[in-house]
Design an enzyme around this catalytic site. Structure first.
Site, PDB file in Angstrom:
ATOM      1  N   LYS A   1       0.726  -1.429   0.014  1.00 54.65           N
ATOM      2  CA  LYS A   1       0.074   0.079  -0.002  1.00 54.65           C
ATOM      3  C   LYS A   1       0.741   1.279   0.066  1.00 54.65           C
ATOM      4  CE  LYS A   1      -0.517  -0.106   5.021  1.00 54.65           C
ATOM      5  NZ  LYS A   1      -1.467  -0.202   6.039  1.00 54.65           N
TER       6      LYS A   1
ATOM      7  N   TYR B   1      12.005  32.061   5.047  1.00 58.30           N
ATOM      8  CA  TYR B   1      10.625  32.983   5.095  1.00 58.30           C
ATOM      9  C   TYR B   1      10.444  33.308   6.547  1.00 58.30           C
ATOM     10  CZ  TYR B   1       8.806  31.732   0.754  1.00 58.30           C
ATOM     11  OH  TYR B   1       8.490  31.671  -0.808  1.00 58.30           O
TER      12      TYR B   1
END
EC number: 5.1.1.1
Length: 369
Positions: free
Chosen positions: A38, A264
Protein backbone atom coordinates in the site's frame (compact mmCIF):
# COMPACT_ATOMS: atom_id res chain seq x y z
CA UNK A 1 25.21 3.66 -6.15
CA UNK A 2 25.40 6.72 -8.38
CA UNK A 3 25.86 10.28 -7.22
CA UNK A 4 22.70 12.33 -7.21
CA UNK A 5 22.41 15.23 -9.65
CA UNK A 6 18.87 16.11 -8.51
CA UNK A 7 16.52 15.14 -5.70
CA UNK A 8 16.20 11.37 -6.05
CA UNK A 9 14.74 8.52 -4.07
CA UNK A 10 17.09 5.60 -4.67
CA UNK A 11 15.42 2.19 -4.31
CA UNK A 12 17.80 -0.64 -3.39
CA UNK A 13 16.44 -4.04 -4.41
CA UNK A 14 19.38 -5.83 -2.82
CA UNK A 15 18.29 -4.36 0.52
CA UNK A 16 14.71 -5.46 -0.15
CA UNK A 17 15.82 -9.03 -0.80
CA UNK A 18 17.97 -9.02 2.33
CA UNK A 19 15.04 -7.82 4.47
CA UNK A 20 12.68 -10.41 3.03
CA UNK A 21 15.06 -13.27 3.78
CA UNK A 22 15.69 -11.92 7.29
CA UNK A 23 11.97 -11.88 8.07
CA UNK A 24 11.30 -15.15 6.25
CA UNK A 25 13.97 -16.74 8.45
CA UNK A 26 11.84 -16.03 11.53
CA UNK A 27 9.04 -18.25 10.25
CA UNK A 28 8.22 -21.91 9.85
CA UNK A 29 8.85 -23.18 6.30
CA UNK A 30 5.15 -23.64 5.54
CA UNK A 31 3.99 -20.24 6.83
CA UNK A 32 2.77 -18.04 4.00
CA UNK A 33 4.24 -14.55 3.60
CA UNK A 34 2.17 -11.53 2.57
CA UNK A 35 3.98 -8.41 1.37
CA UNK A 36 2.19 -5.11 1.98
CA UNK A 37 2.32 -2.81 -1.06
CA UNK A 38 0.00 0.00 0.00
CA UNK A 39 0.89 3.70 -0.37
CA UNK A 40 3.17 3.13 -3.38
CA UNK A 41 4.97 0.36 -1.45
CA UNK A 42 5.64 2.67 1.48
CA UNK A 43 6.57 5.57 -0.75
CA UNK A 44 8.86 3.73 -3.14
CA UNK A 45 7.48 2.09 -6.32
CA UNK A 46 4.72 -0.46 -5.81
CA UNK A 47 4.79 -2.10 -9.22
CA UNK A 48 8.55 -2.73 -9.31
CA UNK A 49 8.71 -3.75 -5.66
CA UNK A 50 5.83 -6.19 -6.12
CA UNK A 51 7.39 -7.76 -9.21
CA UNK A 52 10.61 -8.28 -7.26
CA UNK A 53 8.72 -9.79 -4.32
CA UNK A 54 6.77 -12.06 -6.66
CA UNK A 55 10.07 -13.28 -8.11
CA UNK A 56 11.37 -13.92 -4.58
CA UNK A 57 8.40 -16.17 -3.90
CA UNK A 58 6.01 -14.29 -1.63
CA UNK A 59 2.57 -15.89 -1.39
CA UNK A 60 0.27 -12.88 -1.13
CA UNK A 61 0.14 -9.13 -1.54
CA UNK A 62 -1.95 -6.54 0.25
CA UNK A 63 -2.99 -3.02 -0.66
CA UNK A 64 -5.23 -0.52 1.06
CA UNK A 65 -7.56 0.29 -1.82
CA UNK A 66 -8.81 -1.36 -5.00
CA UNK A 67 -7.03 1.19 -7.23
CA UNK A 68 -3.69 0.05 -5.84
CA UNK A 69 -4.50 -3.59 -6.49
CA UNK A 70 -5.60 -2.88 -10.06
CA UNK A 71 -2.27 -1.14 -10.70
CA UNK A 72 -0.44 -4.26 -9.51
CA UNK A 73 -2.52 -6.49 -11.76
CA UNK A 74 -1.75 -4.27 -14.75
CA UNK A 75 1.96 -4.46 -13.86
CA UNK A 76 1.88 -8.24 -14.08
CA UNK A 77 1.24 -9.41 -10.53
CA UNK A 78 -0.44 -12.80 -10.62
CA UNK A 79 -0.36 -13.71 -6.92
CA UNK A 80 -3.46 -13.14 -4.77
CA UNK A 81 -4.00 -9.52 -3.71
CA UNK A 82 -5.90 -8.69 -0.52
CA UNK A 83 -7.60 -5.27 -0.46
CA UNK A 84 -7.57 -4.19 3.16
CA UNK A 85 -10.06 -1.32 2.96
CA UNK A 86 -12.30 -1.91 -0.05
CA UNK A 87 -15.07 0.59 -0.69
CA UNK A 88 -18.44 -0.60 -2.07
CA UNK A 89 -18.17 1.88 -4.93
CA UNK A 90 -15.35 -0.25 -6.38
CA UNK A 91 -16.67 -3.77 -5.76
CA UNK A 92 -17.43 -4.56 -9.41
CA UNK A 93 -14.01 -3.33 -10.51
CA UNK A 94 -12.40 -5.28 -7.69
CA UNK A 95 -14.03 -8.50 -8.86
CA UNK A 96 -13.17 -7.85 -12.50
CA UNK A 97 -9.47 -7.73 -11.55
CA UNK A 98 -9.63 -10.80 -9.27
CA UNK A 99 -8.81 -8.87 -6.11
CA UNK A 100 -9.78 -10.30 -2.71
CA UNK A 101 -11.68 -7.99 -0.36
CA UNK A 102 -11.44 -7.67 3.38
CA UNK A 103 -15.02 -7.92 4.63
CA UNK A 104 -15.12 -5.99 7.89
CA UNK A 105 -18.72 -5.05 8.71
CA UNK A 106 -22.29 -6.21 8.30
CA UNK A 107 -22.99 -3.51 5.73
CA UNK A 108 -19.92 -4.38 3.67
CA UNK A 109 -20.76 -8.09 3.79
CA UNK A 110 -24.30 -7.53 2.50
CA UNK A 111 -23.15 -5.11 -0.19
CA UNK A 112 -20.43 -7.45 -1.43
CA UNK A 113 -22.87 -10.37 -1.47
CA UNK A 114 -25.23 -8.28 -3.59
CA UNK A 115 -22.46 -7.39 -6.04
CA UNK A 116 -21.18 -10.99 -6.25
CA UNK A 117 -24.70 -12.21 -6.98
CA UNK A 118 -25.19 -9.54 -9.64
CA UNK A 119 -21.97 -10.65 -11.36
CA UNK A 120 -22.91 -14.35 -11.05
CA UNK A 121 -19.92 -15.26 -8.91
CA UNK A 122 -19.47 -18.63 -7.22
CA UNK A 123 -17.19 -19.09 -4.17
CA UNK A 124 -15.50 -15.72 -4.74
CA UNK A 125 -12.64 -15.51 -2.19
CA UNK A 126 -13.06 -13.05 0.70
CA UNK A 127 -11.28 -12.43 3.99
CA UNK A 128 -13.11 -11.70 7.24
CA UNK A 129 -11.50 -8.94 9.30
CA UNK A 130 -12.14 -9.01 13.05
CA UNK A 131 -11.52 -6.23 15.53
CA UNK A 132 -9.60 -7.62 18.50
CA UNK A 133 -8.56 -4.33 20.07
CA UNK A 134 -7.24 -1.90 17.47
CA UNK A 135 -10.77 -0.49 17.06
CA UNK A 136 -10.20 0.65 13.50
CA UNK A 137 -11.91 -1.78 11.11
CA UNK A 138 -13.38 -5.19 11.76
CA UNK A 139 -16.36 -7.26 12.84
CA UNK A 140 -17.02 -7.64 16.54
CA UNK A 141 -16.98 -11.13 18.02
CA UNK A 142 -20.73 -10.83 18.56
CA UNK A 143 -21.19 -10.60 14.77
CA UNK A 144 -20.14 -14.21 14.18
CA UNK A 145 -23.67 -15.65 14.23
CA UNK A 146 -24.87 -13.01 11.77
CA UNK A 147 -21.92 -13.67 9.44
CA UNK A 148 -22.31 -17.44 9.38
CA UNK A 149 -26.09 -17.30 8.92
CA UNK A 150 -25.67 -15.02 5.90
CA UNK A 151 -22.93 -17.18 4.42
CA UNK A 152 -24.90 -20.42 4.78
CA UNK A 153 -27.67 -18.99 2.61
CA UNK A 154 -25.54 -18.34 -0.46
CA UNK A 155 -22.75 -19.70 -2.65
CA UNK A 156 -21.54 -16.48 -4.26
CA UNK A 157 -18.61 -15.97 -1.87
CA UNK A 158 -16.37 -18.16 0.25
CA UNK A 159 -14.33 -17.15 3.28
CA UNK A 160 -10.71 -18.15 2.68
CA UNK A 161 -9.18 -16.40 5.69
CA UNK A 162 -9.91 -14.82 9.05
CA UNK A 163 -7.57 -12.10 10.22
CA UNK A 164 -7.03 -9.28 12.65
CA UNK A 165 -4.43 -6.61 13.37
CA UNK A 166 -2.30 -6.15 16.47
CA UNK A 167 -2.40 -2.71 18.04
CA UNK A 168 0.97 -2.54 19.83
CA UNK A 169 3.11 -5.53 18.87
CA UNK A 170 6.27 -3.39 18.96
CA UNK A 171 5.72 -2.21 22.55
CA UNK A 172 7.02 -4.53 25.28
CA UNK A 173 4.97 -2.58 27.82
CA UNK A 174 1.81 -3.69 26.02
CA UNK A 175 2.62 -7.41 25.99
CA UNK A 176 -0.40 -8.33 28.13
CA UNK A 177 -2.71 -6.45 25.77
CA UNK A 178 -1.16 -8.15 22.73
CA UNK A 179 -1.53 -11.59 24.32
CA UNK A 180 -5.19 -10.82 25.00
CA UNK A 181 -5.62 -9.92 21.33
CA UNK A 182 -4.03 -13.21 20.30
CA UNK A 183 -6.27 -15.16 22.66
CA UNK A 184 -9.36 -13.36 21.37
CA UNK A 185 -8.37 -14.07 17.78
CA UNK A 186 -7.88 -17.76 18.64
CA UNK A 187 -11.40 -17.91 20.02
CA UNK A 188 -12.93 -16.10 17.04
CA UNK A 189 -11.13 -18.24 14.46
CA UNK A 190 -12.18 -21.46 16.20
CA UNK A 191 -15.80 -20.36 16.43
CA UNK A 192 -15.92 -19.35 12.77
CA UNK A 193 -14.40 -22.67 11.70
CA UNK A 194 -16.94 -24.65 13.74
CA UNK A 195 -19.91 -22.70 12.41
CA UNK A 196 -18.78 -22.70 8.79
CA UNK A 197 -17.84 -26.36 8.84
CA UNK A 198 -14.39 -25.72 7.38
CA UNK A 199 -11.26 -23.92 8.49
CA UNK A 200 -10.22 -20.73 6.65
CA UNK A 201 -6.54 -19.92 6.99
CA UNK A 202 -5.55 -17.36 9.65
CA UNK A 203 -3.22 -14.36 9.81
CA UNK A 204 -2.57 -11.85 12.55
CA UNK A 205 1.09 -10.79 12.73
CA UNK A 206 2.53 -7.62 11.26
CA UNK A 207 6.29 -6.90 11.11
CA UNK A 208 6.69 -6.39 14.86
CA UNK A 209 4.46 -9.38 15.48
CA UNK A 210 6.77 -11.55 13.38
CA UNK A 211 9.72 -10.38 15.45
CA UNK A 212 8.10 -10.51 18.88
CA UNK A 213 5.26 -13.07 18.73
CA UNK A 214 6.37 -15.68 16.21
CA UNK A 215 4.43 -18.31 18.16
CA UNK A 216 1.25 -16.68 16.77
CA UNK A 217 2.27 -16.84 13.11
CA UNK A 218 -0.70 -19.12 12.28
CA UNK A 219 -0.90 -19.80 8.53
CA UNK A 220 0.38 -16.49 7.16
CA UNK A 221 2.07 -13.28 8.29
CA UNK A 222 1.93 -9.77 6.83
CA UNK A 223 4.94 -7.49 6.56
CA UNK A 224 5.10 -3.89 5.45
CA UNK A 225 7.66 -1.65 7.15
CA UNK A 226 10.08 -4.52 7.81
CA UNK A 227 10.49 -5.19 4.11
CA UNK A 228 11.51 -1.57 3.65
CA UNK A 229 14.18 -1.70 6.33
CA UNK A 230 12.63 -0.78 9.68
CA UNK A 231 11.67 -3.08 12.53
CA UNK A 232 10.35 -0.63 15.15
CA UNK A 233 13.37 -1.37 17.37
CA UNK A 234 16.96 -0.07 17.11
CA UNK A 235 18.51 -3.54 17.41
CA UNK A 236 16.32 -4.93 14.65
CA UNK A 237 16.99 -1.89 12.47
CA UNK A 238 20.70 -2.75 12.61
CA UNK A 239 19.94 -6.11 10.99
CA UNK A 240 17.73 -4.68 8.27
CA UNK A 241 18.76 -2.49 5.35
CA UNK A 242 16.94 0.67 4.24
CA UNK A 243 15.42 0.20 0.82
CA UNK A 244 14.78 3.91 0.16
CA UNK A 245 17.59 6.45 0.27
CA UNK A 246 16.61 10.08 -0.33
CA UNK A 247 19.39 12.10 -1.94
CA UNK A 248 19.64 15.63 -3.21
CA UNK A 249 22.32 18.18 -4.19
CA UNK A 250 23.53 21.58 -3.09
CA UNK A 251 22.09 24.25 -5.39
CA UNK A 252 23.79 27.27 -3.86
CA UNK A 253 26.00 28.22 -0.92
CA UNK A 254 25.65 31.51 0.96
CA UNK A 255 27.89 33.28 3.45
CA UNK A 256 25.66 34.74 6.14
CA UNK A 257 26.89 37.65 8.24
CA UNK A 258 26.03 38.18 11.94
CA UNK A 259 22.46 39.43 12.25
CA UNK A 260 21.42 38.19 8.82
CA UNK A 261 18.36 35.98 8.50
CA UNK A 262 17.57 32.89 6.47
CA UNK A 263 14.29 31.96 4.83
CA UNK A 264 10.65 32.90 5.26
CA UNK A 265 9.62 34.95 8.28
CA UNK A 266 13.34 35.52 9.02
CA UNK A 267 13.05 32.39 11.15
CA UNK A 268 16.81 31.83 11.49
CA UNK A 269 18.97 34.73 12.70
CA UNK A 270 22.75 34.28 12.74
CA UNK A 271 24.84 35.30 15.72
CA UNK A 272 28.12 34.94 13.84
CA UNK A 273 29.37 34.20 10.33
CA UNK A 274 27.76 31.06 8.96
CA UNK A 275 27.69 29.17 5.67
CA UNK A 276 24.36 27.84 4.44
CA UNK A 277 23.48 25.63 1.52
CA UNK A 278 20.16 25.55 -0.33
CA UNK A 279 18.76 22.16 -1.38
CA UNK A 280 16.11 21.50 -4.08
CA UNK A 281 13.41 19.82 -2.02
CA UNK A 282 10.82 20.99 0.46
CA UNK A 283 7.44 20.33 2.00
CA UNK A 284 5.92 19.63 -1.41
CA UNK A 285 8.32 16.69 -1.60
CA UNK A 286 7.38 15.32 1.81
CA UNK A 287 9.89 17.11 4.04
CA UNK A 288 7.43 19.07 6.14
CA UNK A 289 7.89 22.32 8.01
CA UNK A 290 8.22 20.39 11.27
CA UNK A 291 11.73 19.41 10.21
CA UNK A 292 12.96 23.01 10.10
CA UNK A 293 14.34 25.30 12.80
CA UNK A 294 17.42 23.22 13.56
CA UNK A 295 15.48 20.11 14.59
CA UNK A 296 16.74 17.77 11.91
CA UNK A 297 20.02 17.01 10.18
CA UNK A 298 21.06 15.70 6.78
CA UNK A 299 24.52 14.45 5.79
CA UNK A 300 26.95 16.35 3.57
CA UNK A 301 30.16 14.53 2.71
CA UNK A 302 29.77 12.45 5.84
CA UNK A 303 29.12 15.45 8.12
CA UNK A 304 25.90 16.36 9.91
CA UNK A 305 24.27 19.55 8.65
CA UNK A 306 21.15 20.85 10.39
CA UNK A 307 18.16 22.35 8.59
CA UNK A 308 17.85 26.05 9.45
CA UNK A 309 14.88 28.38 9.17
CA UNK A 310 11.52 27.32 7.82
CA UNK A 311 11.25 24.56 5.25
CA UNK A 312 9.97 26.07 1.99
CA UNK A 313 7.67 24.40 -0.53
CA UNK A 314 10.51 23.48 -2.87
CA UNK A 315 13.71 24.25 -0.92
CA UNK A 316 15.38 23.83 2.43
CA UNK A 317 18.46 25.51 3.80
CA UNK A 318 21.10 23.75 5.86
CA UNK A 319 24.02 25.00 7.97
CA UNK A 320 27.27 23.81 6.36
CA UNK A 321 29.61 25.94 8.46
CA UNK A 322 32.92 24.08 8.81
CA UNK A 323 31.92 21.39 6.28
CA UNK A 324 34.06 21.04 3.17
CA UNK A 325 31.48 21.19 0.38
CA UNK A 326 30.60 22.98 -2.84
CA UNK A 327 27.64 23.59 -5.09
CA UNK A 328 26.63 20.34 -6.81
CA UNK A 329 27.76 18.10 -3.95
CA UNK A 330 25.48 15.23 -2.96
CA UNK A 331 23.44 15.39 0.24
CA UNK A 332 21.91 12.35 1.98
CA UNK A 333 18.55 13.37 3.43
CA UNK A 334 17.82 9.95 4.91
CA UNK A 335 18.82 6.37 4.30
CA UNK A 336 21.79 4.99 6.17
CA UNK A 337 22.77 8.15 8.09
CA UNK A 338 20.43 9.47 9.18
CA UNK A 339 17.97 6.61 8.85
CA UNK A 340 14.36 7.41 8.06
CA UNK A 341 13.52 6.49 11.65
CA UNK A 342 16.15 8.88 13.07
CA UNK A 343 15.09 11.65 10.70
CA UNK A 344 11.40 11.19 11.53
CA UNK A 345 12.02 11.05 15.29
CA UNK A 346 13.39 14.61 15.26
CA UNK A 347 9.84 15.75 14.48
CA UNK A 348 8.13 13.31 16.86
CA UNK A 349 6.84 11.11 14.07
CA UNK A 350 7.70 7.70 12.61
CA UNK A 351 9.42 6.27 9.56
CA UNK A 352 6.06 5.17 8.10
CA UNK A 353 4.85 8.76 7.77
CA UNK A 354 8.12 10.04 6.37
CA UNK A 355 8.52 7.27 3.78
CA UNK A 356 4.94 7.27 2.54
CA UNK A 357 4.92 11.07 2.34
CA UNK A 358 7.70 11.41 -0.25
CA UNK A 359 6.06 13.11 -3.21
CA UNK A 360 5.62 11.34 -6.50
CA UNK A 361 7.37 14.27 -8.18
CA UNK A 362 10.64 13.06 -6.63
CA UNK A 363 12.55 11.04 -9.21
CA UNK A 364 12.93 7.30 -8.40
CA UNK A 365 16.04 5.39 -9.42
CA UNK A 366 16.71 1.68 -8.92
CA UNK A 367 19.79 -0.33 -8.03
CA UNK A 368 20.19 -4.11 -7.84
CA UNK A 369 17.00 -4.63 -9.83
Amino acid sequence: MGKATETTLEIDFGALEHNYHFLRGKLKPDTKFLAVMKAFAYGSDAERIALKMQALGVDYFAVAYSKEGIALRKAGIQKPILVLHPLPLHFEELISHCLEPSIYSRKVLLQFLKTAKKLAQTNYPVHLKFNTGLNRLGFAEKDIDFITEELKQQDEIKVISNFSHLAASEDANEKDFTLRQIKRFDRIAETIALQLGYRPFRHLLNTSGILNYAEAQYDMVRSGIGLYGYGNHPEIDKRLKPVAILKTVISQIHEIAPGDTVGYNRAFITKDYRMTATLPLGHADGIGRQYGQGNTFVTVNGEMAFIVGNVCMDMIMIDVTGIACKEGDEVIVFGHHPSAETFAATANTISYELLTGISQRVNRTFIGY
